[in-house]
Design a protein around this motif. Structure first.
Motif, PDB file in Angstrom:
ATOM      1  N   UNK A  15       0.818  -1.210   0.000  1.00 49.74           N
ATOM      2  CA  UNK A  15       0.000   0.000   0.000  1.00 49.74           C
ATOM      3  C   UNK A  15       0.854   1.264   0.000  1.00 49.74           C
ATOM      4  N   UNK A  16       2.186   1.117  -0.033  1.00 50.06           N
ATOM      5  CA  UNK A  16       3.080   2.253  -0.229  1.00 50.06           C
ATOM      6  C   UNK A  16       4.425   1.745  -0.726  1.00 50.06           C
ATOM      7  N   UNK A  17       5.293   2.667  -1.134  1.00 51.43           N
ATOM      8  CA  UNK A  17       6.604   2.287  -1.680  1.00 51.43           C
ATOM      9  C   UNK A  17       7.565   1.976  -0.533  1.00 51.43           C
ATOM     10  N   UNK A  18       7.777   0.706  -0.291  1.00 48.55           N
ATOM     11  CA  UNK A  18       8.683   0.260   0.752  1.00 48.55           C
ATOM     12  C   UNK A  18       9.796  -0.561   0.109  1.00 48.55           C
ATOM     13  N   UNK A  19      10.891  -0.739   0.806  1.00 50.60           N
ATOM     14  CA  UNK A  19      12.065  -1.417   0.239  1.00 50.60           C
ATOM     15  C   UNK A  19      11.780  -2.850  -0.225  1.00 50.60           C
ATOM     16  N   UNK A  20      11.204  -3.729   0.609  1.00 51.30           N
ATOM     17  CA  UNK A  20      11.002  -5.131   0.191  1.00 51.30           C
ATOM     18  C   UNK A  20      10.246  -5.321  -1.119  1.00 51.30           C
TER      19      UNK A  20
ATOM     20  N   UNK B  91      14.673  -8.049   8.314  1.00 50.80           N
ATOM     21  CA  UNK B  91      15.805  -8.941   8.554  1.00 50.80           C
ATOM     22  C   UNK B  91      15.865 -10.072   7.530  1.00 50.80           C
ATOM     23  N   UNK B  92      14.819 -10.237   6.735  1.00 48.67           N
ATOM     24  CA  UNK B  92      14.763 -11.354   5.773  1.00 48.67           C
ATOM     25  C   UNK B  92      15.166 -10.930   4.362  1.00 48.67           C
ATOM     26  N   UNK B  93      15.687 -11.873   3.567  1.00 48.05           N
ATOM     27  CA  UNK B  93      15.990 -11.559   2.155  1.00 48.05           C
ATOM     28  C   UNK B  93      14.704 -11.379   1.359  1.00 48.05           C
ATOM     29  N   UNK B  94      14.813 -10.686   0.224  1.00 47.59           N
ATOM     30  CA  UNK B  94      13.632 -10.359  -0.582  1.00 47.59           C
ATOM     31  C   UNK B  94      12.876 -11.598  -1.049  1.00 47.59           C
ATOM     32  N   UNK B  95      13.596 -12.692  -1.272  1.00 50.46           N
ATOM     33  CA  UNK B  95      12.974 -13.908  -1.793  1.00 50.46           C
ATOM     34  C   UNK B  95      12.012 -14.557  -0.805  1.00 50.46           C
ATOM     35  N   UNK B  96      12.113 -14.208   0.470  1.00 53.64           N
ATOM     36  CA  UNK B  96      11.286 -14.863   1.492  1.00 53.64           C
ATOM     37  C   UNK B  96      10.058 -14.050   1.892  1.00 53.64           C
ATOM     38  N   UNK B  97       9.816 -12.908   1.227  1.00 57.91           N
ATOM     39  CA  UNK B  97       8.688 -12.065   1.599  1.00 57.91           C
ATOM     40  C   UNK B  97       7.360 -12.692   1.185  1.00 57.91           C
TER      41      UNK B  97
ATOM     42  N   UNK C  57       3.906 -11.066   0.742  1.00 55.47           N
ATOM     43  CA  UNK C  57       3.377  -9.704   0.760  1.00 55.47           C
ATOM     44  C   UNK C  57       1.987  -9.581   1.372  1.00 55.47           C
ATOM     45  N   UNK C  58       1.148 -10.604   1.205  1.00 57.35           N
ATOM     46  CA  UNK C  58      -0.187 -10.527   1.787  1.00 57.35           C
ATOM     47  C   UNK C  58      -0.117 -10.439   3.304  1.00 57.35           C
ATOM     48  N   UNK C  59       0.785 -11.205   3.895  1.00 54.37           N
ATOM     49  CA  UNK C  59       0.963 -11.168   5.348  1.00 54.37           C
ATOM     50  C   UNK C  59       1.763  -9.934   5.765  1.00 54.37           C
ATOM     51  N   UNK C  60       2.792  -9.622   5.002  1.00 58.20           N
ATOM     52  CA  UNK C  60       3.690  -8.525   5.383  1.00 58.20           C
ATOM     53  C   UNK C  60       3.030  -7.152   5.269  1.00 58.20           C
ATOM     54  N   UNK C  61       2.002  -7.030   4.432  1.00 58.16           N
ATOM     55  CA  UNK C  61       1.272  -5.757   4.343  1.00 58.16           C
ATOM     56  C   UNK C  61       0.551  -5.463   5.659  1.00 58.16           C
ATOM     57  N   UNK C  62       0.024  -6.499   6.278  1.00 59.61           N
ATOM     58  CA  UNK C  62      -0.660  -6.335   7.565  1.00 59.61           C
ATOM     59  C   UNK C  62       0.351  -5.955   8.645  1.00 59.61           C
TER      60      UNK C  62
END
Length: 298
Positions: free
Chosen positions: A171-176, A254-260, A262-267
């Protein structure tokens, strides 16, 4: 060809949820804005609040206003106009502002915890240890760390090439999510993000927890049960908000990009970008007679 604009997916693409999300985030923004502006007005207008504690609370309120204003208005605009577009330059500007707020808030929490530690554990030396020069120096350190953090991460994102899909699953421009869209290697970015997470997030969190450990030890020496209860109540509410902020930030970066996921991480991201800035004015002024008196005056 290089991407000149991104499409923001938002928290949900479900059409029936858009009105609910608009009302929810508009309400959060209004509460956060009114709460933090009220704190700033109270601290500026009430001489009794011209102390180190409220000096740093003033800074925290400013950071929270910048943080929510960086993210929510654009989100509301996208929902209201059914447009998901954000320009590349707009995305970079949003990323810079957010990473500045992220760095500033983490260090501010630590500085505020140290201020409480000195006030409770060294009350007779408080005016010397937290004099005007020290407060200005700590404030300068907060700003410099925040600027350095935002410049490094924004600069590293700008060196990446975006040539493929332009849909940001956030929902915004973040690094991951931006690292996930990059066509060029992101190893250097991941190393710097991990390093910042270890030293800035975990380091600050450990120092903050250590300060509160000393505070709790001092509280245990209070003779009256009523005094202990009041002190524990105040410190526990502060520590809960601080822990919520640090834990979600540490988990995200703390995690690498490959492990994101996004549905969970947005919350998770909503907790440290939207919820914490809204809770801060409530938590840090709750049961505070001086602030209540200043707010009534305002």
């Amino acid at each position: 060809s290089c991407v000149t604009a991104f499409m923001m997916m938002g928290l949900s693409e479900h059409p029936k949820l858009q009105i609910f999300l608009f009302i929810l985030f508009l309400s959060i923004y209004i509460v956060a804005l009114i709460g933090n502006v009220a704190i700033i007005a109270a601290i500026v207008s009430y001489p009794k609040l011209h102390t180190p504690m409220y000096f740093f609370l003033f800074h925290l309120a400013v950071v929270d206003i910048v943080c929510t204003s960086t993210i929510i208005p654009k989100m509301l605009t996208n929902i209201a106009t059914f447009s998901k577009r954000i320009s590349y330059s707009g995305c970079i500007a949003q990323l810079y502002s957010f990473t500045w707020c992220l760095g500033a808030e983490m260090v501010l929490f630590t500085v505020m915890a140290y201020d409480r530690y000195v006030a409770i554990c060294h009350p007779l030396r408080y005016s010397i240890m937290m004099n005007k020069t020290v407060c200005v120096a700590l404030s300068t350190v907060v700003i410099l760390i925040a600027i350095t953090n935002s410049w490094v991460h924004t600069g590293l994102i700008m060196r990446l090439t975006f040539c493929g899909p332009n849909g940001i699953n956030h929902f915004f421009c973040e690094i991951p999510p931006l690292l996930a869209l990059s066509c060029s290697p992101v190893r250097i970015n991941e190393v710097w993000v991990f390093t910042a997470d270890i030293f800035l997030a975990m380091g600050d969190f450990l120092i903050t927890c250590l300060s509160y450990c000393f505070i709790v030890k001092a509280i245990l020496n209070i003779r009256t049960s009523e005094g202990k209860k009041k002190a524990f109540s105040t410190c526990s509410s502060h520590l809960i908000v601080v822990s919520l902020y640090y834990s979600t930030v540490i988990y995200t970066y703390i995690r690498p990009a490959s492990s994101y996921s996004f549905e969970r991480d947005k919350v998770v991201a909503a907790l440290y970008t939207l919820v914490t800035p809204t809770l801060n004015p409530i938590v840090y002024t709750l049961r505070n007679k001086d602030v209540k008196a200043a707010l009534r005056k305002v």
